[in-house]
Design a protein around this motif. Structure first.
Motif, PDB file in Angstrom:
ATOM      1  N   PHE A  25       6.061  -0.278   5.701  1.00 42.89           N
ATOM      2  CA  PHE A  25       5.236  -0.407   6.644  1.00 42.89           C
ATOM      3  C   PHE A  25       6.064  -0.614   8.206  1.00 42.89           C
ATOM      4  O   PHE A  25       5.757   0.090   8.805  1.00 42.89           O
ATOM      5  CB  PHE A  25       4.250  -1.787   6.385  1.00 42.89           C
ATOM      6  CG  PHE A  25       3.069  -1.290   6.023  1.00 42.89           C
ATOM      7  CD1 PHE A  25       3.081  -0.421   4.814  1.00 42.89           C
ATOM      8  CD2 PHE A  25       1.769  -1.692   6.345  1.00 42.89           C
ATOM      9  CE1 PHE A  25       1.863  -0.068   4.276  1.00 42.89           C
ATOM     10  CE2 PHE A  25       0.749  -1.168   5.955  1.00 42.89           C
ATOM     11  CZ  PHE A  25       0.740  -0.377   4.509  1.00 42.89           C
ATOM     12  N   CYS A  47      -3.161   1.113   3.029  1.00 46.97           N
ATOM     13  CA  CYS A  47      -3.543   0.401   1.924  1.00 46.97           C
ATOM     14  C   CYS A  47      -2.487  -0.491   1.421  1.00 46.97           C
ATOM     15  O   CYS A  47      -2.775  -1.505   0.714  1.00 46.97           O
ATOM     16  CB  CYS A  47      -4.087   1.228   0.866  1.00 46.97           C
ATOM     17  SG  CYS A  47      -2.692   2.194   0.052  1.00 46.97           S
ATOM     18  N   GLY A  48      -1.089  -0.178   1.485  1.00 45.51           N
ATOM     19  CA  GLY A  48      -0.037  -0.875   1.323  1.00 45.51           C
ATOM     20  C   GLY A  48       0.258  -0.861  -0.196  1.00 45.51           C
ATOM     21  O   GLY A  48       1.347  -1.620  -0.645  1.00 45.51           O
ATOM     22  N   LYS A  49      -0.302  -0.066  -1.010  1.00 39.27           N
ATOM     23  CA  LYS A  49      -0.103   0.211  -2.367  1.00 39.27           C
ATOM     24  C   LYS A  49       1.396   0.585  -2.441  1.00 39.27           C
ATOM     25  O   LYS A  49       2.049   0.413  -3.582  1.00 39.27           O
ATOM     26  CB  LYS A  49      -1.097   1.265  -3.046  1.00 39.27           C
ATOM     27  CG  LYS A  49      -2.171   0.698  -3.143  1.00 39.27           C
ATOM     28  CD  LYS A  49      -3.440   1.608  -3.682  1.00 39.27           C
ATOM     29  CE  LYS A  49      -4.180   1.122  -4.793  1.00 39.27           C
ATOM     30  NZ  LYS A  49      -4.990   2.226  -5.332  1.00 39.27           N
ATOM     31  N   CYS A  50       1.711   1.523  -1.747  1.00 35.27           N
ATOM     32  CA  CYS A  50       3.092   2.020  -1.746  1.00 35.27           C
ATOM     33  C   CYS A  50       4.381   1.040  -1.881  1.00 35.27           C
ATOM     34  O   CYS A  50       5.057   0.839  -2.514  1.00 35.27           O
ATOM     35  CB  CYS A  50       3.570   3.016  -0.835  1.00 35.27           C
ATOM     36  SG  CYS A  50       3.161   2.748   0.861  1.00 35.27           S
ATOM     37  N   MET A 109       7.111   2.760   9.064  1.00 36.20           N
ATOM     38  CA  MET A 109       6.208   3.561   9.557  1.00 36.20           C
ATOM     39  C   MET A 109       5.995   2.928  10.891  1.00 36.20           C
ATOM     40  O   MET A 109       5.548   3.774  11.801  1.00 36.20           O
ATOM     41  CB  MET A 109       4.888   3.480   8.463  1.00 36.20           C
ATOM     42  CG  MET A 109       5.101   4.568   7.610  1.00 36.20           C
ATOM     43  SD  MET A 109       3.262   5.271   7.010  1.00 36.20           S
ATOM     44  CE  MET A 109       3.252   4.081   5.652  1.00 36.20           C
ATOM     45  N   CYS A 141      -1.835   8.097   6.681  1.00 38.20           N
ATOM     46  CA  CYS A 141      -1.748   7.095   5.925  1.00 38.20           C
ATOM     47  C   CYS A 141      -3.050   6.023   6.063  1.00 38.20           C
ATOM     48  O   CYS A 141      -3.479   5.800   7.311  1.00 38.20           O
ATOM     49  CB  CYS A 141      -0.516   6.237   6.231  1.00 38.20           C
ATOM     50  SG  CYS A 141      -0.562   4.566   5.664  1.00 38.20           S
ATOM     51  N   ILE A 142      -3.672   5.680   5.016  1.00 42.08           N
ATOM     52  CA  ILE A 142      -5.032   4.885   5.164  1.00 42.08           C
ATOM     53  C   ILE A 142      -4.517   3.243   5.309  1.00 42.08           C
ATOM     54  O   ILE A 142      -5.580   2.523   5.417  1.00 42.08           O
ATOM     55  CB  ILE A 142      -5.971   5.139   3.926  1.00 42.08           C
ATOM     56  CG1 ILE A 142      -5.441   4.533   2.811  1.00 42.08           C
ATOM     57  CG2 ILE A 142      -6.362   6.403   3.804  1.00 42.08           C
ATOM     58  CD1 ILE A 142      -6.388   4.591   1.386  1.00 42.08           C
ATOM     59  N   CYS A 158      -0.442   6.472  -4.145  1.00 40.18           N
ATOM     60  CA  CYS A 158      -1.042   6.647  -2.858  1.00 40.18           C
ATOM     61  C   CYS A 158      -2.492   7.267  -2.733  1.00 40.18           C
ATOM     62  O   CYS A 158      -2.677   8.323  -3.687  1.00 40.18           O
ATOM     63  CB  CYS A 158      -0.060   7.589  -1.959  1.00 40.18           C
ATOM     64  SG  CYS A 158      -0.710   7.998  -0.322  1.00 40.18           S
ATOM     65  N   PRO A 159      -3.548   6.493  -2.318  1.00 39.93           N
ATOM     66  CA  PRO A 159      -4.735   7.154  -2.574  1.00 39.93           C
ATOM     67  C   PRO A 159      -5.037   8.444  -1.699  1.00 39.93           C
ATOM     68  O   PRO A 159      -5.941   8.990  -1.940  1.00 39.93           O
ATOM     69  CB  PRO A 159      -5.732   6.093  -1.665  1.00 39.93           C
ATOM     70  CG  PRO A 159      -5.033   4.840  -1.902  1.00 39.93           C
ATOM     71  CD  PRO A 159      -3.580   5.320  -1.718  1.00 39.93           C
ATOM     72  N   ILE A 217       5.253   9.096   0.611  1.00 40.20           N
ATOM     73  CA  ILE A 217       5.888   8.442   1.724  1.00 40.20           C
ATOM     74  C   ILE A 217       7.480   8.499   1.775  1.00 40.20           C
ATOM     75  O   ILE A 217       8.200   8.613   2.624  1.00 40.20           O
ATOM     76  CB  ILE A 217       5.319   7.125   2.134  1.00 40.20           C
ATOM     77  CG1 ILE A 217       5.864   6.660   3.377  1.00 40.20           C
ATOM     78  CG2 ILE A 217       5.570   6.108   1.000  1.00 40.20           C
ATOM     79  CD1 ILE A 217       5.052   7.260   4.585  1.00 40.20           C
TER      80      ILE A 217
HETATM   81  S1  SF4 Z   1      -0.135   2.684   2.627  1.00 33.53           S
HETATM   82 FE1  SF4 Z   1       1.240   3.815   1.502  1.00 33.53          FE
HETATM   83  S2  SF4 Z   1       0.102   4.299  -0.429  1.00 33.53           S
HETATM   84 FE2  SF4 Z   1      -1.400   3.594   0.802  1.00 33.53          FE
HETATM   85  S3  SF4 Z   1      -2.052   5.708   1.994  1.00 33.53           S
HETATM   86 FE3  SF4 Z   1      -0.076   4.866   3.315  1.00 33.53          FE
HETATM   87  S4  SF4 Z   1       1.531   5.898   2.428  1.00 33.53           S
HETATM   88 FE4  SF4 Z   1      -0.344   5.987   0.918  1.00 33.53          FE
END
Ligand code: SF4
Ligand code: SF4
Ligand code: SF4
Lengths: 768, 183
Positions: free
Chosen positions: A446, A432-435, A449, A429-430, A401-402, A407
């Motif tokens: 997603f 980004c979808g990396k999680c 959330m 949460c930005i 997570c940036p 999460i």
């Molecule tokens: S999408 Fe996931 S990895 Fe990206 S900021 Fe949100 S919680 Fe962190």
């Protein structure tokens, strides 16, 4: 002799381009400045506000001599050292930002000249005569038509080429010179942005010379998903305005829902108050994955690179509308629209259509055909709880997570039926979808959330464009005297560290009668929080550029109107000529205009150039903690640095002792720290005792509120004489000053840096 | 040496010079004791509490006290430090203190000369690692160390990524005990 002739010829050429024969003001020393022309000013700034580098990588991999290890004093194979490499990187970032806006301006201008012709007059309404402060100051041209804007843009494009050239391996060997170039690129960015937004206002009839623009709906809950939904994403309104036109012409405006992401959303609501704002960039992937949009039209800048793939997963159609992002799609620009519609509907194909009217027609037809067949349902809380049970809280999502949070903790709580934590996390949460990409259990993070985020809706005021000359006349005196304690500009991306911070900052400073201006995603998220009465800051505060006002200026390109407002104060209020007179304008702003930029969630290269452009103009910028990854700040060292300035009235150099403003580009770790810092960065040497007392009152009170524990440790540096001490804190401050042996000093009559370094500008030029 | 990954991947090292990972509290204590002018830089993550309700800041203050290290309070930490009855020796933000530390001529927070060991504790990992990068590249005259529960590649000495907070707390307690033991 040959050299002299060359200079004259060059100057003649510049004078021809800027129509020097039109005598609206005398031409100053630097019309259409090139790289060396403002270098002395930069070096003067960089002497006090030295670059502070935090290398993100220890290596350089720019050419095939590399990778080169630049640690422990090593130089690369080309001879570059680590500091210079950082500065080169910063210049590249600023050039990307500057190019994005300038090319956006170029595209819009081409589009509008095609539509209206080059002679279309620039008219920004009754209350704006000084239409283009950046262009007039930097270029030296008073643009009267769309065609004139092209002259400004051609100059910017030329400079970009020279600057980019300097990044090539084996050239510039000084970090300071790269910084000067970054400052140059970023000043040009403000010219490019100004071109883009003036063109848009004139060409699309956006609101201008009015403060009270409509309040528009924001949030995905505001979108009527029972209708066909078209999502416009990006920054360039050529796509979305033409779409609205098409709907209007075909009486479909009430039947098709148009919503926007990122700056295109702001642009679209300047054109139609029926359009809805989904939210900032950090909501893009959420919204796409929800599948609410039947058609997604992308244009440029900060649109996601995986839009086609994400859209295909949920059955949304995609049209790439601008050459900046064609996604490898087939170019259908010259095809018959019905043929494109058929293939998009029947075969689910995606296309690039670089002709806005055609793209609009296709988008509407496709949306209307496929919408009735598509399912658009939110997940229920019960379903979410079931899905959350898959999570083992392994922590892998936190690692990627940036924004550095877990999460998984939020999801574990959801599994127990508790949505409180994940709701809080959604604000951090930005998007980004990396999680989700890394989750070994395939938890649909997603969608979970989304449930947590709910369908709340908010209000955002539509962007209003330039600050009016009449407003500048009203606030010029109180700002330069200090009795309006400052202009706070919350600009750019809003992703980090918590989107609620922006609304909190707006509220804090508007309540204290600062002027608060906003642009871009920051302008959106400011409206995404309600107070206990259910009001957003746009409903709570007046929309005027005046003490206690909260002003949505517009999209990213509207940032030029904020730098423009600062220049207007020098020109309209202080009557200093601006034409080709950048140094005088910047010197005035640095020493007398208490303005502070806040790019709290900054992410993009555009944010880098916007901020650095403010810096060259003498406006400090506060950044969020993650912005240390931009690699470079401009910091002073208040106790050690040289705070001498010229008192232009007495014509002597005076040691002011006061670090005002203290830094030019500064990272704060928390909102709590940022609050007093922003107030402090509005202090200027020019403040009257009354004004200084007002500013110190806020500095001390914000310090006590957010940090606690007594007085700011540097308060003595900002008290010149007893009347500077705010009444409320008189006793406490006096006692402290006495304890540390503080001595009063004379306030300075007319502070300026001109005269403290080698410059072509005569001292008389700053006296009005 | 195989590379150690930091807890947060945004801090992954692109380079050659990474922190020495140390798990032994006695060894850490030795580095601190050997330093002539150490400095403890504390950040806002220390305003949180452990699972058993102990304020993390208390560890920092105990360490400072045990080894007689001056404190630099960053961000909003000063308020709580004062509340706990300690006057921080200096108040700067992390970028400001890093900026001063870079200058070998700077006289330090005690005006006794620049510091030779800088210990970062409680700063958000991206900002912390970036500030350590500044010091690694531009302050060769000093060494850096971290006390957070994650690995920081840009430091000279770092703790590992602790899987369990309890283990980290054990380390911190053992460090305090070691610092209290004279040499
Ligand atoms: S999408 Fe996931 S990895 Fe990206 S900021 Fe949100 S919680 Fe962190
Ligand atoms: S540009 Fe210079 S430092 Fe970078 S890889 Fe090439 S030679 Fe090495
Ligand atoms: S990675 Fe997946 S399983 Fe692991 S904690 Fe995150 S959401 Fe849960």
């Amino acid at each position: 002799m040959a050299e002299l002739k060359e200079i004259t010829r060059k100057l003649e050429e510049i004078h021809r381009k800027i129509k020097a024969e039109i005598p609206w003001e005398p031409v100053g020393p630097t019309p259409m400045p090139e790289i060396p022309d403002l270098r002395q000013w930069d070096m003067r700034l960089l002497k006090t506000y030295a670059p502070f580098y935090a290398p993100f990588c220890d290596l350089c991999c720019f050419c095939t001599y590399g990778k080169c290890d630049l640690t422990e004093g090593r130089r690369g194979a080309c001879g570059i050292d680590i500091a210079t490499q950082q500065a080169r990187f910063v210049l590249l970032a600023c050039l990307m930002g500057c190019s994005a806006h300038a090319a956006h301006g170029g595209h819009i201008l081409e589009f509008l000249i095609e539509r209206h012709g080059p002679d279309k007059k620039i008219d920004l309404g009754t209350f704006i005569e000084l239409e283009a402060p950046n262009i007039r100051t930097v270029v030296g041209l008073k643009p009267e038509t769309l065609g004139d804007l092209q002259i400004a843009l051609e100059y910017v494009f030329k400079e970009i080429a020279h600057l980019l050239d300097s990044c090539h391996t084996g050239q510039e060997g000084s970090a300071l010179d790269y910084e000067s170039k970054a400052l140059h690129a970023s000043m040009l960015d403000h010219v490019g942005m100004e071109v883009a937004d003036i063109a848009q206002i004139v060409g699309f009839n956006y609101p201008t010379s009015v403060a009270d623009t409509p309040l528009v709906d924001m949030g995905w809950g505001a979108i009527d998903k029972s209708k066909p939904v078209i999502l416009v994403s990006g920054h360039n309104p050529a796509t979305s305005t033409v779409l609205i036109d098409y709907l209007r012409e075909h009486n479909l405006e009430d039947q098709v829902e148009v919503c926007g992401l990122c700056c295109t959303a702001l642009e679209t609501t300047r054109y139609s108050d029926k359009a809805k704002i989904v939210g900032p960039l950090s909501r893009a992937l959420f919204f796409m994955r929800a599948g609410i949009a039947d058609v997604i039209m992308t244009d440029e800048q900060c649109i996601r690179t995986d839009t086609p793939q994400e859209a295909a997963k949920v059955g949304s159609a995609v049209i790439a509308c601008l050459d900046k992002a064609m996604y490898g799609l087939e170019d259908a620009t010259d095809w018959d629209p019905d043929e494109i519609v058929r293939r998009m509907v029947d075969n689910k194909e995606q296309f690039a259509i670089l002709d806005s009217p055609k793209a609009a027609e296709v988008a509407v037809k496709v949306a209307m055909e496929i919408a009735p067949k598509r399912k658009k349902e939110w997940l229920s809380e019960e379903e979410a709880i079931e899905l959350a049970k898959k999570c083992t809280n392994c922590g892998i999502c936190e690692q990627v997570c940036p924004n550095l949070f877990s999460i998984g903790d939020g999801i574990t709580e959801v599994a127990k039926g508790n949505f409180d934590l994940i709701r809080q996390q959604f604000l951090q949460c930005i998007g980004c979808g990396k999680c989700e990409q890394e989750c070994p259990r395939d938890v649909p993070i997603f969608r979970l959330m989304q449930v947590a985020a709910g369908n709340e809706t908010w209000k955002c005021r539509a962007g209003r464009g330039p600050v009016m000359d009449t407003e500048i006349r009203n606030v010029g005196a109180p700002i330069t005297l200090g009795t309006i304690p400052g202009i706070i500009a919350l600009v750019g991306c809003s992703n980090y560290p918590d989107i609620d911070d922006i609304a909190d900052m707006v509220d804090e400073f508007a309540k204290r009668k600062y002027i608060v201006v906003l642009t871009g995603c920051a302008a959106m998220v400011a409206g995404m929080k309600k107070d206990k009465d259910g009001l957003t800051v746009y409903e709570k505060y007046p929309p005027d550029f005046d003490a206690g006002g909260v002003v949505n200026i517009g999209s990213c390109v509207s940032n030029a109107h904020i730098s423009g407002a600062a220049i207007k104060i020098a020109n309209i209020f202080a009557a200093l000529p601006l034409r080709g007179n950048y140094e005088v304008m910047a010197d005035y702003v640095l020493n007398r205009v208490g303005a502070c930029g806040v790019a709290w969630g900054a992410m993009s290269q555009k944010a880098a150039s916007i901020g650095t452009g403010f810096n060259r103009l003498g406006v400090p910028v506060v950044l969020g903690p993650h912005s240390s990854k931009y690699r470079r700040l401009y910091l002073s060292r208040k106790e050690e640095d040289d705070w001498r300035v010229m008192d232009a009235r007495k014509r002597e150099i005076v040691d002011t002792v006061e670090p005002a403003p203290e830094h030019l580009a500064y990272v704060c770790e928390t909102k709590e720290k940022a609050m007093p810092m922003i107030a402090k960065l509005c202090i200027r040497r020019n403040d009257t005792p009354q004004g200084r007392a007002v500013k110190l009152n806020h500095y001390i009170s914000l310090y006590k509120k957010y940090i606690g524990a007594g007085l700011p440790e540097d308060i003595h540096l900002f008290v010149r004489r007893d009347p500077d001490i705010p009444l409320v804190y008189k006793k406490e401050v006096r006692a402290h000053l006495q304890e540390i042996g503080w001595q009063p000093r004379e306030p300075i009559g007319l502070p300026t840096l001109i005269g403290t370094y080698a410059t072509k500008v005569p001292l008389d030029a700053v006296i009005h | 040496m195989s590379a150690v990954l930091p807890r947060h991947r945004v801090n992954v090292l692109t380079g050659t010079k990474s922190a020495r990972l140390i798990e032994d509290a006695a060894e850490y204590a030795d580095f601190i004791k050997k330093a002539k002018r150490p400095l403890l830089v504390i950040g806002p993550l220390l305003l949180a509490s452990t699972a058993d309700g102990k304020l993390l800041l208390e560890y920092a203050l105990d360490i400072a006290k045990a080894a007689g290290i001056p404190i630099c309070a960053t961000a909003q930490t000063k308020g709580k430090v004062v509340e706990l009855g300690v006057k921080p020796d200096s108040v700067y933000d992390v970028v400001e203190i890093a900026n001063a530390l870079k200058d070998p001529e700077w006289q330090g927070v005690k005006k006794e000369g620049n510091h030779d060991l800088v210990i970062l504790f409680g700063i958000r990992s991206d900002l912390g690692n970036q500030s350590l990068s500044t010091l690694k590249h531009f302050a060769p005259h000093l060494k850096t160390m971290t006390l957070c529960k994650h690995y920081f590649p840009h430091a000279n000495y770092s703790l590992p990524n602790f899987k369990k907070d309890a283990k980290w707390q054990e380390f911190l307690e053992s460090l305090i005990a070691n610092l209290k033991k004279g040499d």
